[in-house]
Every structure is written in C-alpha cells, then in structure tokens.
Write a protein that holds these residues in place. Sequence first.
Motif, short mmCIF file in Angstrom:
data_model
loop_
_atom_site.label_atom_id
_atom_site.label_comp_id
_atom_site.label_asym_id
_atom_site.label_seq_id
_atom_site.Cartn_x
_atom_site.Cartn_y
_atom_site.Cartn_z
N GLU A 112 1.19 -1.03 -0.22
CA GLU A 112 -0.08 -0.23 0.07
C GLU A 112 0.54 0.99 -0.31
OE1 GLU A 112 -2.93 -0.24 3.44
OE2 GLU A 112 -4.09 -1.55 2.19
N ILE A 113 1.94 1.59 -1.28
CA ILE A 113 2.79 2.61 -1.00
C ILE A 113 2.73 3.04 -2.79
CG2 ILE A 113 4.35 2.29 0.98
CD1 ILE A 113 5.87 1.04 -1.46
N GLU A 114 3.04 4.13 -2.88
CA GLU A 114 3.29 4.20 -4.04
C GLU A 114 4.55 4.33 -4.42
OE1 GLU A 114 1.49 6.01 -6.05
OE2 GLU A 114 -0.30 5.17 -4.91
N PRO A 115 5.18 4.13 -5.80
CA PRO A 115 6.72 3.54 -6.19
C PRO A 115 7.99 4.79 -5.10
CG PRO A 115 5.73 3.25 -8.34
CD PRO A 115 4.36 4.16 -6.59
N SER A 116 7.34 6.11 -5.58
CA SER A 116 8.36 7.40 -5.22
C SER A 116 8.61 7.19 -3.79
CB SER A 116 7.34 8.73 -5.67
OG SER A 116 6.29 8.57 -4.87
N GLU A 117 7.05 5.97 -2.79
CA GLU A 117 7.95 6.16 -1.28
C GLU A 117 8.54 4.96 -1.02
OE1 GLU A 117 3.61 7.92 0.08
OE2 GLU A 117 4.01 5.80 -0.48
N PHE A 118 9.30 4.04 -2.09
CA PHE A 118 10.11 2.62 -2.26
C PHE A 118 11.58 2.85 -2.68
CE2 PHE A 118 11.13 -1.44 -3.39
CZ PHE A 118 10.85 -2.08 -1.89
N LEU A 119 12.79 2.69 -1.60
CA LEU A 119 13.71 2.91 -1.84
C LEU A 119 14.09 1.28 -2.15
CD1 LEU A 119 16.85 3.23 -2.93
CD2 LEU A 119 16.76 3.37 -0.07
N MET A 120 14.87 0.36 -3.08
CA MET A 120 15.42 -0.17 -3.37
C MET A 120 16.73 -1.32 -3.46
SD MET A 120 14.64 -4.19 -3.73
CE MET A 120 15.32 -5.86 -4.11
N ILE A 121 17.62 -1.80 -2.81
CA ILE A 121 19.08 -1.72 -2.59
C ILE A 121 19.85 -3.37 -2.68
CG2 ILE A 121 21.44 -2.11 -0.98
CD1 ILE A 121 19.38 0.78 0.24
N GLY A 122 20.50 -3.26 -4.17
CA GLY A 122 20.76 -4.62 -4.31
C GLY A 122 22.27 -4.62 -4.90
N ASN A 123 22.18 -5.55 -5.68
CA ASN A 123 24.00 -6.72 -6.92
C ASN A 123 23.19 -5.79 -7.28
OD1 ASN A 123 22.97 -9.34 -5.30
ND2 ASN A 123 24.75 -9.02 -6.79
N SER A 124 22.13 -7.03 -8.44
CA SER A 124 21.98 -6.96 -10.03
C SER A 124 20.47 -5.75 -10.22
CB SER A 124 21.22 -8.23 -9.82
OG SER A 124 20.66 -8.24 -11.44
N LEU A 125 21.97 -4.82 -10.91
CA LEU A 125 21.33 -4.30 -11.86
C LEU A 125 19.82 -4.64 -13.03
CD1 LEU A 125 24.49 -2.48 -13.79
CD2 LEU A 125 22.78 -1.32 -12.25
N LYS A 126 20.02 -6.23 -13.12
CA LYS A 126 19.44 -6.58 -13.65
C LYS A 126 17.86 -7.07 -13.04
CE LYS A 126 17.43 -10.58 -17.11
NZ LYS A 126 17.86 -11.91 -17.24
N SER A 127 17.84 -7.43 -11.71
CA SER A 127 16.86 -7.72 -11.08
C SER A 127 16.46 -7.14 -10.28
CB SER A 127 17.17 -8.80 -10.51
OG SER A 127 17.41 -10.32 -11.21
N ASP A 128 16.95 -5.72 -9.86
CA ASP A 128 17.24 -5.30 -8.14
C ASP A 128 16.91 -3.67 -9.01
OD1 ASP A 128 17.35 -7.27 -6.86
OD2 ASP A 128 19.91 -7.16 -6.78
N ILE A 129 17.72 -3.61 -9.89
CA ILE A 129 17.62 -1.78 -10.26
C ILE A 129 17.02 -1.70 -11.26
CG2 ILE A 129 19.81 0.29 -10.53
CD1 ILE A 129 19.72 -1.70 -7.57
#
Length: 235
Positions: free
Chosen positions: A169-186
């Motif tokens: 129940e959040i907007e994309p602008s309220e979410f930050l993803m942290i990861g090592n894979s450009l393809k999967s996490d970024i």
Amino acid sequence: MKENFKNIKVIGFDADDTLWVNETYFRDAEQEFAKLLSQFETPNKIDQELFKMEMKNLPLYGYGVKGFVLSMVEMALELSNHTVSSKTIEKILDIGKAMINKPVELLDDVEHVLKQMSGKYKLILATKGDLLDQERKLEKSGLIDYFHHIEVLSEKESNNYSKLLKHLEIEPSEFLMIGNSLKSDILPLVDIGAYAAHIPFHTTWQHETVSEQSATSADYLTLNSISDILKYLDE
C-alpha cells in the motif's frame, strides 16, 4: 540521480550478495563439477554447457541450489553420453548439500545499516530463489527481526515489484530498493518510478548481466558499500 529520499517509507533489500555471500559458492561448485567431469570435456566447455542447461531448466526449476544441482546431474549425463558413474552422481549431490549447509556470511556493515534504518523505515526483504533455502539463510543470518515483510519472488520484473508495492500500500516514489543486480534489483524499479541503489558485488552470475547501454541510461544510485546509503537517507 536525484538523491531525494525524503518521501521514502519502505526500503527493500535483496538478499544474496547484498546482505550475504552467495554467488561465490556457485562459482566454487562449478569448478568442482568441472573437475568431476574432466575426462569428458574441458573446464571451459563444461562451464558453458552447464550455463545453457541452467537457462533451459530455469522455467521448470526456478532459481536456487536445488535447480542448479538438477542441472548439473542432467549435464553430467549428457556430457558423458549417459556413462557417468553413480559415484560421480553422488558426488554432484554432495556438492549441492554442501552449498545448502554453508554458513551464512554477512557482508560488511549489513547489520549496522539495518539497525540504523529499522527505527525510521519499514524494511522488507525482496529476493528470488528457493523458498526453503532463502528462509533457512535468513534464519541463520540473525537478521530476520529487522524485516517487516519477506517476499520470495519467482522473478524480479517490473510487474512483480508493482504487485509488491500494491500489497504494501505504497507508491513507487515511497520505495527504495537496494541490491547488487542491475537486472533484478535496479532496472525494474527505475521502470516503475521507484528509487534504487546499486551495490556492485565482485562476482555476478552471467544471467544477471545487462548491456552497457541499459546500465548507463537508467537513473539510479551507485554505492561503494551498503553503509554509504546512510548519508543519503540522513540528508
């Protein structure tokens, strides 16, 4: 990237090679596998054919150690023209069991970062792989209490993330993803308008590589280490 994270409510973390070591163990296993089958082919050829087998089986087995082991067994039968010994098959199974039983080795500063964030943001784990194996690693890691929600995805694509954010129940602008894979996490997060922070890991599975154009054209943050994210969140 406009590092304006003032509206962030939820921070997602990838697991393998973001929180703890994973891909290194697969590379070691591939080398063991090549030694076992050295009488049939060269190490380079074995590595190439095993990757092809993994890709062929991915829709059937999904990600994780178990699918990897099944692909090794199938590859051993194919390379040997079905003459591989039962002892060799047993050794392949032992490689898989050893991978599953590996200790969980946290990467530098992971727990420190989670402690700093946990009182300010809702933290979630968004990973892909075998559910049982990922649950086991999370339990062994000692990090489970930091996460409000744990999501094991069959694939990490834009539509999967959109469904996850809708569930949270959040907007994309309220979410930050942290990861090592450009393809999967970024890149999938950038596509849906969310924030993303890339922490390169020294070993990357061939399946997770992206073109240089894709890597350079997207708007995301690149960090040297996981602890670097704190200075952006404190601003």
